[in-house]
Design a protein around this motif. Sequence first.
Motif, PDB file in Angstrom:
ATOM      1  N   THR A 194       0.393 -28.773 -19.569  1.00  0.00           N
ATOM      2  CA  THR A 194      -0.921 -29.156 -19.511  1.00  0.00           C
ATOM      3  C   THR A 194      -2.071 -28.419 -18.734  1.00  0.00           C
ATOM      4  O   THR A 194      -3.312 -28.755 -18.589  1.00  0.00           O
ATOM      5  N   ALA A 195      -1.624 -27.311 -18.134  1.00  0.00           N
ATOM      6  CA  ALA A 195      -2.473 -26.454 -16.949  1.00  0.00           C
ATOM      7  C   ALA A 195      -3.781 -26.372 -17.742  1.00  0.00           C
ATOM      8  O   ALA A 195      -3.980 -25.444 -18.742  1.00  0.00           O
ATOM      9  N   ASN A 196      -5.090 -26.678 -16.963  1.00  0.00           N
ATOM     10  CA  ASN A 196      -6.364 -26.683 -17.711  1.00  0.00           C
ATOM     11  C   ASN A 196      -7.385 -26.522 -16.604  1.00  0.00           C
ATOM     12  O   ASN A 196      -8.499 -27.252 -16.770  1.00  0.00           O
ATOM     13  N   SER A 197      -7.286 -25.664 -15.498  1.00  0.00           N
ATOM     14  CA  SER A 197      -8.050 -25.439 -14.363  1.00  0.00           C
ATOM     15  C   SER A 197      -7.707 -24.283 -13.586  1.00  0.00           C
ATOM     16  O   SER A 197      -7.514 -24.396 -12.404  1.00  0.00           O
ATOM     17  N   PRO A 198      -8.076 -23.396 -14.294  1.00  0.00           N
ATOM     18  CA  PRO A 198      -8.071 -21.894 -13.504  1.00  0.00           C
ATOM     19  C   PRO A 198      -9.151 -21.399 -12.815  1.00  0.00           C
ATOM     20  O   PRO A 198      -8.997 -20.614 -11.913  1.00  0.00           O
ATOM     21  N   PHE A 199     -10.212 -22.101 -13.146  1.00  0.00           N
ATOM     22  CA  PHE A 199     -11.515 -21.912 -12.205  1.00  0.00           C
ATOM     23  C   PHE A 199     -11.879 -22.749 -11.073  1.00  0.00           C
ATOM     24  O   PHE A 199     -11.745 -24.063 -11.589  1.00  0.00           O
ATOM     25  N   TRP A 200     -12.504 -22.360 -10.093  1.00  0.00           N
ATOM     26  CA  TRP A 200     -12.974 -23.207  -9.039  1.00  0.00           C
ATOM     27  C   TRP A 200     -14.018 -22.592  -8.188  1.00  0.00           C
ATOM     28  O   TRP A 200     -13.923 -21.438  -7.776  1.00  0.00           O
ATOM     29  N   LEU A 201     -15.015 -23.267  -8.349  1.00  0.00           N
ATOM     30  CA  LEU A 201     -16.209 -22.788  -7.241  1.00  0.00           C
ATOM     31  C   LEU A 201     -16.647 -21.229  -7.847  1.00  0.00           C
ATOM     32  O   LEU A 201     -16.939 -20.641  -7.121  1.00  0.00           O
ATOM     33  N   GLY A 202     -16.643 -21.238  -9.259  1.00  0.00           N
ATOM     34  CA  GLY A 202     -17.173 -19.972  -9.728  1.00  0.00           C
ATOM     35  C   GLY A 202     -16.482 -18.732  -9.831  1.00  0.00           C
ATOM     36  O   GLY A 202     -16.765 -17.868 -10.122  1.00  0.00           O
ATOM     37  N   ARG A 203     -15.059 -18.968  -9.540  1.00  0.00           N
ATOM     38  CA  ARG A 203     -14.154 -17.731  -9.469  1.00  0.00           C
ATOM     39  C   ARG A 203     -12.860 -18.153 -10.106  1.00  0.00           C
ATOM     40  O   ARG A 203     -12.374 -19.116 -10.154  1.00  0.00           O
ATOM     41  N   ASP A 204     -12.234 -17.397 -10.819  1.00  0.00           N
ATOM     42  CA  ASP A 204     -10.788 -17.330 -11.069  1.00  0.00           C
ATOM     43  C   ASP A 204      -9.820 -17.629  -9.821  1.00  0.00           C
ATOM     44  O   ASP A 204      -9.867 -16.704  -8.974  1.00  0.00           O
ATOM     45  N   THR A 205      -8.991 -18.723  -9.761  1.00  0.00           N
ATOM     46  CA  THR A 205      -8.217 -18.917  -8.763  1.00  0.00           C
ATOM     47  C   THR A 205      -6.764 -17.961  -8.591  1.00  0.00           C
ATOM     48  O   THR A 205      -6.177 -18.094  -7.614  1.00  0.00           O
ATOM     49  N   GLY A 206      -6.312 -17.516  -9.799  1.00  0.00           N
ATOM     50  CA  GLY A 206      -5.059 -17.063 -10.031  1.00  0.00           C
ATOM     51  C   GLY A 206      -4.104 -18.174 -10.241  1.00  0.00           C
ATOM     52  O   GLY A 206      -2.903 -17.861 -10.582  1.00  0.00           O
ATOM     53  N   ALA A 376      -5.818 -23.522 -19.733  1.00  0.00           N
ATOM     54  CA  ALA A 376      -6.270 -22.500 -18.873  1.00  0.00           C
ATOM     55  C   ALA A 376      -6.423 -21.192 -19.767  1.00  0.00           C
ATOM     56  O   ALA A 376      -6.911 -20.483 -19.176  1.00  0.00           O
ATOM     57  N   ASP A 377      -5.223 -20.904 -20.507  1.00  0.00           N
ATOM     58  CA  ASP A 377      -5.263 -19.820 -21.426  1.00  0.00           C
ATOM     59  C   ASP A 377      -6.391 -19.582 -22.028  1.00  0.00           C
ATOM     60  O   ASP A 377      -7.010 -18.566 -22.250  1.00  0.00           O
ATOM     61  N   ARG A 378      -6.786 -20.792 -22.742  1.00  0.00           N
ATOM     62  CA  ARG A 378      -8.174 -20.629 -23.566  1.00  0.00           C
ATOM     63  C   ARG A 378      -9.254 -20.384 -22.693  1.00  0.00           C
ATOM     64  O   ARG A 378     -10.035 -19.615 -23.034  1.00  0.00           O
ATOM     65  N   GLN A 379      -9.361 -21.120 -21.647  1.00  0.00           N
ATOM     66  CA  GLN A 379     -10.561 -20.715 -20.564  1.00  0.00           C
ATOM     67  C   GLN A 379     -10.632 -19.400 -20.424  1.00  0.00           C
ATOM     68  O   GLN A 379     -11.724 -18.602 -20.208  1.00  0.00           O
ATOM     69  N   ARG A 380      -9.533 -18.732 -20.016  1.00  0.00           N
ATOM     70  CA  ARG A 380      -9.680 -17.392 -19.542  1.00  0.00           C
ATOM     71  C   ARG A 380      -9.852 -16.417 -20.585  1.00  0.00           C
ATOM     72  O   ARG A 380     -10.407 -15.539 -20.508  1.00  0.00           O
ATOM     73  N   ARG A 381      -9.415 -16.689 -21.756  1.00  0.00           N
ATOM     74  CA  ARG A 381     -10.038 -15.888 -23.281  1.00  0.00           C
ATOM     75  C   ARG A 381     -11.428 -15.936 -23.406  1.00  0.00           C
ATOM     76  O   ARG A 381     -12.014 -14.992 -23.523  1.00  0.00           O
ATOM     77  N   VAL A 382     -11.937 -17.105 -23.367  1.00  0.00           N
ATOM     78  CA  VAL A 382     -13.485 -17.287 -23.470  1.00  0.00           C
ATOM     79  C   VAL A 382     -14.077 -16.221 -22.390  1.00  0.00           C
ATOM     80  O   VAL A 382     -15.197 -15.649 -22.720  1.00  0.00           O
ATOM     81  N   HIS A 383     -13.672 -16.376 -21.134  1.00  0.00           N
ATOM     82  CA  HIS A 383     -14.152 -15.954 -20.148  1.00  0.00           C
ATOM     83  C   HIS A 383     -14.126 -14.268 -20.324  1.00  0.00           C
ATOM     84  O   HIS A 383     -15.143 -13.361 -20.099  1.00  0.00           O
ATOM     85  N   ARG A 384     -12.910 -13.795 -20.755  1.00  0.00           N
ATOM     86  CA  ARG A 384     -12.769 -12.465 -20.808  1.00  0.00           C
ATOM     87  C   ARG A 384     -13.964 -11.962 -21.859  1.00  0.00           C
ATOM     88  O   ARG A 384     -14.366 -10.796 -21.934  1.00  0.00           O
ATOM     89  N   GLU A 385     -13.983 -12.606 -22.958  1.00  0.00           N
ATOM     90  CA  GLU A 385     -14.825 -12.335 -24.023  1.00  0.00           C
ATOM     91  C   GLU A 385     -16.234 -12.503 -23.817  1.00  0.00           C
ATOM     92  O   GLU A 385     -17.268 -11.655 -24.618  1.00  0.00           O
ATOM     93  N   THR A 386     -16.565 -13.279 -22.957  1.00  0.00           N
ATOM     94  CA  THR A 386     -18.147 -13.589 -22.776  1.00  0.00           C
ATOM     95  C   THR A 386     -18.470 -13.053 -21.280  1.00  0.00           C
ATOM     96  O   THR A 386     -19.564 -12.948 -20.888  1.00  0.00           O
ATOM     97  N   GLY A 387     -17.742 -13.122 -20.400  1.00  0.00           N
ATOM     98  CA  GLY A 387     -18.208 -12.956 -19.044  1.00  0.00           C
ATOM     99  C   GLY A 387     -18.819 -13.891 -18.384  1.00  0.00           C
ATOM    100  O   GLY A 387     -19.440 -13.636 -17.225  1.00  0.00           O
ATOM    101  N   ASP A 388     -19.088 -14.839 -18.942  1.00  0.00           N
ATOM    102  CA  ASP A 388     -19.848 -15.940 -18.586  1.00  0.00           C
ATOM    103  C   ASP A 388     -19.011 -17.471 -18.373  1.00  0.00           C
ATOM    104  O   ASP A 388     -18.607 -18.100 -19.527  1.00  0.00           O
ATOM    105  N   LEU A 389     -19.192 -17.949 -17.249  1.00  0.00           N
ATOM    106  CA  LEU A 389     -18.195 -19.017 -17.126  1.00  0.00           C
ATOM    107  C   LEU A 389     -19.036 -20.397 -17.622  1.00  0.00           C
ATOM    108  O   LEU A 389     -18.425 -21.395 -17.972  1.00  0.00           O
ATOM    109  N   ALA A 390     -20.345 -20.509 -17.698  1.00  0.00           N
ATOM    110  CA  ALA A 390     -20.834 -21.427 -18.487  1.00  0.00           C
ATOM    111  C   ALA A 390     -20.500 -21.638 -19.880  1.00  0.00           C
ATOM    112  O   ALA A 390     -20.426 -22.524 -20.510  1.00  0.00           O
ATOM    113  N   ALA A 391     -20.157 -20.365 -20.503  1.00  0.00           N
ATOM    114  CA  ALA A 391     -19.742 -20.411 -21.856  1.00  0.00           C
ATOM    115  C   ALA A 391     -18.493 -20.770 -21.806  1.00  0.00           C
ATOM    116  O   ALA A 391     -17.863 -21.456 -22.948  1.00  0.00           O
ATOM    117  N   VAL A 392     -17.696 -20.738 -20.821  1.00  0.00           N
ATOM    118  CA  VAL A 392     -16.321 -21.422 -20.839  1.00  0.00           C
ATOM    119  C   VAL A 392     -16.452 -22.973 -20.941  1.00  0.00           C
ATOM    120  O   VAL A 392     -15.819 -23.558 -21.834  1.00  0.00           O
TER     121      VAL A 392
END
Length: 402
Positions: A194-206, A376-392
């Motif tokens: 169910t992992a769905n939280s890769p970002f925290w405080l505006g950055r990718d946490t790893g 989490a994978d979906r969020q990272r894909r959107v971020h790679r495509e847009t470079g915009d966390l708000a778009a995520v």
Amino acid sequence: MGVVRTVGVEEELLVVDPGGRPVPLGPAALEVAARRGEGETVAEHDRADRADTDHSADDSADDSADEDEDEAGGADPRGQLVPELKAQQLEFGTRVCEALDDVGADLRHWRGRADAAARAVGARVAALASSPVRVEPVATPGERYAEMTETFGLTAVEQLTCGCHVHVSVADEEEGVAVLNRIRVWLPVLTALTANSPFWLGRDTGYASFRSQAWNRWPSSGPNELFADAADYRRLIAALMATQTIVDTGMVYFDARLSERWPTVEVRIADVALHAQDTVTLAGLVRGLVETAAREWRAGAPAPAVRSEVLRTASWRAGRSGLGGDLVHPATGRPAPAAEVVTALLELVRPALAAAGDERRVADGVAAVLSRGTGADRQRRVHRETGDLAAVVRAAVEATQG
């Protein structure tokens, strides 16, 4: 319990503005929902919380169990919208369900009603377990939440995370504790799924699930040791309360616990899932785990004697890599590819799934997650495509509604 164990689900959602920033409009949305007869206001919920605390202090565990024995198990049998710790959140609970189709229908209904209430105050809801964009969390008004903030300081101040809790009915507390003893080794696998939280405080946490890291800052969270019986479980709860550290028994934040309000085992380790169908898959797996564990207990099979320190490490591993790396295999205590460990879980519970009529649906749901990835994978894909966390966040709003 009937022929099939009942199941109920609670989901927590982020309230966000049209630009994708979490906004403290949860209480205002709840006022709208309350007028529509679909939820509780913050004040009503706070009064109910305090009444529950008073009841648990005055009555014994046996009395509480007697009063609850007529309930079928699960989340609130009515289904409703309620507040959470932060004003940038809403929570809902499904009805008590027997069929996974009903769980799915309720999830879609209440996600839709939460979004409608948020729209009425200029916001939307997103099934994200953490905020991808920077945000200043705002505490929801109320005595209980104020006490938590005062007691736990920065841990409570920063705690803007959204989880998913699955309740499954049990016959009594003895069966419930036997189940807790046997499912504990498999719970980290649910975090990975169910992992769905890769970002925290505006950055990718790893991490795939950074919520699991933030959540484990609470002193009463995480895995626990084996219990001798229900009385042993209750002694532990009493010992926790005696420390005068946690505010009330609602803050017993074990990965899985006996519900104080319902005759259920409540599994709390999962992130809220981006897709409602993944929550249905989770509910089916948890019900299968509970039934499998109960059968093992009745057959006299011992619970796996795995130390809580190992389980905490396994949970960390699951939160770090999700399905993208190795997980700790419960059968060996050694790392194994995530797909292999998930398949082992599915095979373990397959007889229970078949008995409930869930085998095909849950197997297909697991295959879908393994194929397309987690939230989490979906969020990272959107971020790679847009470079915009708000778009995520905006993409998550649409995915939340299906």
